[in-house]
Design a protein around this motif. Sequence first.
Motif, PDB file in Angstrom:
ATOM      1  N   GLY A  87     -56.536  20.945  12.407  1.00 47.49           N
ATOM      2  CA  GLY A  87     -57.808  20.587  11.788  1.00 47.49           C
ATOM      3  C   GLY A  87     -58.761  19.835  12.696  1.00 47.49           C
ATOM      4  N   GLN A  88     -58.393  19.635  13.981  1.00 45.24           N
ATOM      5  CA  GLN A  88     -59.265  18.924  14.906  1.00 45.24           C
ATOM      6  C   GLN A  88     -59.528  19.787  16.137  1.00 45.24           C
ATOM      7  N   PRO A  89     -60.609  19.490  16.859  1.00 44.86           N
ATOM      8  CA  PRO A  89     -60.807  20.191  18.144  1.00 44.86           C
ATOM      9  C   PRO A  89     -59.652  19.852  19.087  1.00 44.86           C
ATOM     10  N   ILE A  90     -59.428  20.713  20.072  1.00 41.79           N
ATOM     11  CA  ILE A  90     -58.438  20.397  21.087  1.00 41.79           C
ATOM     12  C   ILE A  90     -59.121  19.639  22.218  1.00 41.79           C
ATOM     13  N   ALA A  91     -58.449  18.609  22.709  1.00 43.03           N
ATOM     14  CA  ALA A  91     -58.921  17.874  23.884  1.00 43.03           C
ATOM     15  C   ALA A  91     -57.996  18.198  25.050  1.00 43.03           C
ATOM     16  N   VAL A  92     -58.600  18.493  26.196  1.00 44.57           N
ATOM     17  CA  VAL A  92     -57.842  18.816  27.404  1.00 44.57           C
ATOM     18  C   VAL A  92     -58.280  17.846  28.499  1.00 44.57           C
ATOM     19  N   ALA A 135     -53.464  17.755  30.410  1.00 45.77           N
ATOM     20  CA  ALA A 135     -52.723  17.302  29.233  1.00 45.77           C
ATOM     21  C   ALA A 135     -53.500  17.704  27.992  1.00 45.77           C
ATOM     22  N   PHE A 136     -52.794  18.023  26.923  1.00 44.00           N
ATOM     23  CA  PHE A 136     -53.404  18.594  25.719  1.00 44.00           C
ATOM     24  C   PHE A 136     -53.169  17.679  24.525  1.00 44.00           C
ATOM     25  N   LEU A 137     -54.241  17.433  23.770  1.00 45.14           N
ATOM     26  CA  LEU A 137     -54.138  16.713  22.504  1.00 45.14           C
ATOM     27  C   LEU A 137     -54.595  17.689  21.425  1.00 45.14           C
ATOM     28  N   ILE A 145     -49.520  12.990  27.619  1.00 43.79           N
ATOM     29  CA  ILE A 145     -49.789  12.418  26.301  1.00 43.79           C
ATOM     30  C   ILE A 145     -48.478  11.913  25.710  1.00 43.79           C
ATOM     31  N   ASP A 146     -48.478  10.670  25.186  1.00 41.52           N
ATOM     32  CA  ASP A 146     -47.259  10.175  24.543  1.00 41.52           C
ATOM     33  C   ASP A 146     -47.221  10.598  23.077  1.00 41.52           C
ATOM     34  N   GLY A 147     -46.174  10.180  22.385  1.00 39.20           N
ATOM     35  CA  GLY A 147     -45.987  10.607  21.004  1.00 39.20           C
ATOM     36  C   GLY A 147     -47.041  10.097  20.040  1.00 39.20           C
ATOM     37  N   ASP A 148     -47.807   9.076  20.450  1.00 36.96           N
ATOM     38  CA  ASP A 148     -48.856   8.523  19.596  1.00 36.96           C
ATOM     39  C   ASP A 148     -50.240   9.046  19.958  1.00 36.96           C
ATOM     40  N   GLY A 149     -50.311   9.954  20.922  1.00 34.00           N
ATOM     41  CA  GLY A 149     -51.598  10.510  21.307  1.00 34.00           C
ATOM     42  C   GLY A 149     -52.310   9.755  22.399  1.00 34.00           C
ATOM     43  N   ASN A 150     -51.650   8.757  23.009  1.00 37.28           N
ATOM     44  CA  ASN A 150     -52.264   8.040  24.129  1.00 37.28           C
ATOM     45  C   ASN A 150     -52.122   8.858  25.411  1.00 37.28           C
ATOM     46  N   LEU A 151     -53.122   8.782  26.246  1.00 36.72           N
ATOM     47  CA  LEU A 151     -53.124   9.489  27.523  1.00 36.72           C
ATOM     48  C   LEU A 151     -52.673   8.540  28.626  1.00 36.72           C
TER      49      LEU A 151
END
Length: 732
Positions: A347-352, A341-343, A500-506
């Motif tokens: 302007g931010q690093p990507i979290a995988v 899953a990708f966040l 990932i949901d629409g608020d960025g929760n995993l």
Amino acid sequence: MTLDRRRFLTFLTASIGVSSLGLRDKRPLSASIAPNPARLGFRPVRSPIPLPFDGIPARNQAKAYQTYEIIDDLVLPDGFTYDIVAVWGDKVGDSRFGYNNDYLSFVETRPGEGYLTVNFEYLSGRTWMQTFERAIGKKLPFEEVREKAGRNGRIKAYKLDDPELKAKIVEISREGLIDQGIGVISLRRDARGKWQRTYSKSDRRVTGISGLDDGRYLKATGPAVAIFTKTAKKGYEDGLGAKIIGTFQNCAGGTTPWGTVFSAEENFQDQVSDPVLADGSSLDPDTTPFRITSADVNGRGNVFGLAGNKYGWMVEIDPANPDDYGTKHTWLGRFRHESVAFLARTGQPIAVYSGCDRRGGHVYKFVSSGKVSNPEDKGNSRLFEEGTLYGAKFNPDGTGRWIALRPETAIDPVLPSQIAAGRGEGVIALPKVDRTATDADLFLLRDDEEVIQYKAHYKTLGDLYEGTATEKQGAIVIDAHFAANAVGITPTGRPEDAEIDGDGNLYLTFTSGTPDADDGGADREIFRGLRGEIPYEFGWIMKISEDNNDPASLTFRWEMVATGGEPANGGSGFSNPDNLAFDGKGNLWMVSDISNSGLNQAVPSRYKERVPLSQRELLGVFGNNSAWVIPKGEKTAYPFAFGPMETELTGPYFTGDGETLFLSVQHPGEDGGTRRDMAFEERKFTLMTTDGAEFIQIRKVPIGSNWPGKQPNDPPRPAVVAIRRSGERRSI
């Protein structure tokens, strides 16, 4: 081919009654506590066990559920239908549609048109061999090779000095590896909403042997490349440098915001060796021999001399690029990947995020060194070339932190006493420094004092691996699971999917808390049942929220949002949650993964010699594997579908307009094979009403499967379906 004829077992309104085994219970049902179709969008299909919202008072459930019929079909709510998109053996480019389709991704190129990327995970050995000739039109020498393999079914094929036998093993292994990997097919929707293949120039297969004969090698990035390319390996040398032959055991996956697809190599140890040496190099191919029995055909990388350290990665592919055959990004770690899953925020690093689907497996996060400039820019793929891989450390108070898998990270293993065990003590596997090319055994430690001594002897991860700083980092990501064990990453209950949901929760699924004698088990304080049961088989869905909503945060909060199990014991009604998907309304969809050994296995009593059955012995009550939805803002799960016999429903993926749900139907008839002459058995199940009273159900269970043809004696074949409403076109 549209399959409109359906035997639906749906919850009905008060004036209709209950359908089960073709019988009608004429007592009226109360609709007052049934789901509101206007909110949920469908009336849930009928489960084999009573659920709290089915409109039947607990005192009446024993009679209402006294009989039940398992249907060898994809059972959907009234008003829905499905179309077959592709089945095993269909033409794809210069190859064929593979076996046991899993993760699906649909990337639109214009409204109603796009690329469907499909994972092909593994072979159901018995059924694959039984149906191969009929489905593919080619005869393979299974019997001749099985006879040569003898009682243990194993042949060290790589150095085999028998040209005739080796050629037959090559033939079987080649066809088996062709049926694994990744496929890309182009689709277009017609005016009725049905999806048709368009056979574009981008249609292609990336198989388990891509590159072996055709030059279509896969590429690699990240620190493991230093191990692939170094000349003085302690272990096996395949002579290919950074080039990689194929991809296989492709299970779950994910789609990036810029339209590439990630495919997860999961149980790669079935084809090549999992353990590696301290320098990250591979074992000799013959340490994982070719093996064939009446139920199994694996070790297929052996005869081709495939290097084990090149499998167990995340593979990225651009479905729109016909020349792209995949890149393995090694910074994301080598383990039994089941999810990604990708966040990605500007302007931010990507979290995988990803999980290792093994008992005692871990949850991981990669954080890029670079930052995202535009989430839809395909140049973001370069961000996977540099960063840090972390593992999750869960605390019982609902907090957690991410621990870096770097050479300087301190050794601090979890103690065996903290790990769930089926019998006796917990176990943790820790890396040895003195591994050899034919013996890469690990320390399997079951005593806390042994782990304390290990920690006193080795101070950092760098002490466990060999080479330069770059090479040590490469070896660590190659040996990620065991390196994570060494630094104290939390062992979990088989992490399977991540979304990932629409608020960025995993959101993560943990399929089973049952431990394994060698792999270990889950942390006793984190992964327990609603009543404190340890171990706990039926699984969980967890939500993780990064502190400050920051992808690069090193701390997080977690909570369980759903727990599997029977409602009488507080469970959600499903068992063994697997793949997840969010629809456009924010509802969470889930499919289950009950093992075939548990599906519909009779439960004539809940006791054996006055001892309660284990949770694994109770799995049969849940019927076939299924699909469920948890509406946004709720915790109640509602059943949407049940699969055909001995299947998993995998890889749910919604089109952008929400009108179609693509779904994989995997391994029909995996154990029973072809259903002969519509054979079935009546089996006895001791069930519980929602308030805990026991009663007996007689269940009609087909033997084997004829899906998707559904005609008597049709061979079962894995397939991808498109689910839609059968009337007007609108979102599911």
